[in-house]
Design an enzyme around this catalytic site. Structure first.
Site, PDB file in Angstrom:
ATOM      1  N   ASP A  68     -12.669   7.980 -40.653  1.00 51.15           N
ATOM      2  CA  ASP A  68     -12.557   7.872 -42.101  1.00 51.15           C
ATOM      3  C   ASP A  68     -12.692   6.408 -42.478  1.00 51.15           C
ATOM      4  OD1 ASP A  68      -9.556   6.805 -42.604  1.00 51.15           O
ATOM      5  OD2 ASP A  68      -9.459   8.366 -41.075  1.00 51.15           O
ATOM      6  N   ASP A 157      -5.327  12.665 -50.339  1.00 47.68           N
ATOM      7  CA  ASP A 157      -4.621  11.704 -49.486  1.00 47.68           C
ATOM      8  C   ASP A 157      -3.314  11.351 -50.187  1.00 47.68           C
ATOM      9  OD1 ASP A 157      -3.641   9.493 -48.168  1.00 47.68           O
ATOM     10  OD2 ASP A 157      -5.470   8.304 -48.315  1.00 47.68           O
ATOM     11  N   GLU A 159       0.466  10.037 -49.382  1.00 43.60           N
ATOM     12  CA  GLU A 159       1.244   9.399 -48.328  1.00 43.60           C
ATOM     13  C   GLU A 159       2.209   8.389 -48.934  1.00 43.60           C
ATOM     14  OE1 GLU A 159      -1.179   6.312 -46.151  1.00 43.60           O
ATOM     15  OE2 GLU A 159      -2.856   7.371 -47.123  1.00 43.60           O
TER      16      GLU A 159
END
Length: 276
Positions: A68, A157, A159
């Site tokens: 990524d 994403d 986090e």
């Protein structure tokens, strides 16, 4: 691809532009708004990873391998990435409600032309808008999907907040609502279940061990420096595992996140095509 074969492909090859990778902020430096990347919050939880130049972190480099990337990797020679045994790649498309990664178009097109199966990810900022707004922004700016055999479903994403409070100031109930709204809006726009990238620690803390996404979203787990990743409550298994943030791959200047797909290449193609 076996670890030995990957180890022979660690030359740092740039594209013809000669553009080198930029250096991301040091672990003790703040991340500027819009400049986060997949793992920026993970390093707060798991500590800054490091590796000697030219080495591949000795994690599980067998099976179907991926990377990524974001603008921090600079210009990438995607043909060399493919030749190094990498089958899939995700690249940052958007963050929050107004930031689009400056390298997204080059990475998305370049990886496709080199024969990789690729997809886009959105870095979540739950403190700046609701989930539906960010899902719409993502879908309109790189996070779309088409059944062409080369496009993976988009990634949420979500986090540890690299800009401040771990859970972005939301309660566990508010965070569950935010994620569910993102999921529903993204699916309405693309027909696909969004993939969730997270860590077990963040998910269990900030959603209160929520099991509500376990049967809907494929899990991309981030757990570095282990041979057996921990997964969040409720998820039966992982679909993608980010096993290091200090990998090396031919075609990329400097460290890059390395990932493994939980299955065969045929199963990766099935995920891209939304087929059983």
């Amino acid at each position: 691809m076996l670890a030995g074969a990957l180890g022979s492909a660690v030359a740092l090859i740039l594209t013809g532009t000669g553009t080198a990778a930029a250096a991301p902020p040091a672990p003790d430096e703040p991340v500027r708004s819009g400049q986060a990347w997949m793992g920026a919050g993970t390093r707060i939880e798991q500590g800054p990873a490091s590796s000697a130049a030219g080495e591949i972190t000795p994690m599980d480099t067998s099976g179907v391998q991926g990377i990524d990337v974001s603008h921090w990797q600079g210009a990438i020679n995607w043909g060399s990435v493919k030749a190094a045994g990498i089958d899939f790649a995700y690249m940052k498309a958007t963050e929050g409600t107004s930031f689009k990664d400056s390298s997204f178009n080059a990475n998305y097109t370049g990886s496709y032309n080199a024969g990789l199966i690729r997809g886009a990810y959105h870095f979540a900022r739950p403190n700046v808008s609701n989930g539906a707004t960010q899902a719409g922004y993502f879908a309109s700016n790189g996070g779309g999907w088409s059944r062409d055999g080369k496009t993976l479903p988009g990634v949420l994403d979500i986090e540890h907040n690299p800009y401040g409070a771990m859970c972005y100031g939301l309660s566990t109930t508010q965070m569950r609502t935010w994620i569910n709204d993102f999921y529903n809006t993204y699916k309405a726009r693309t027909t696909r279940d969004v993939v969730i990238y997270t860590t077990a620690s963040w998910w269990n803390t900030c959603t209160g061990n929520w099991t509500g996404m376990a049967t809907k979203s494929p899990l991309w787990i981030a757990h570095w420096g282990t041979s057996n990743p921990s997964i969040p409550s409720g998820f039966p298994t992982w679909t993608i595992w980010q096993y290091t943030a200090t990998g090396r791959v031919g075609g990329v200047s400097g460290d890059v996140d390395r990932n493994k797909f939980n299955g065969s290449f045929t199963r990766l193609q099935a995920l891209a095509n939304n087929s059983a």
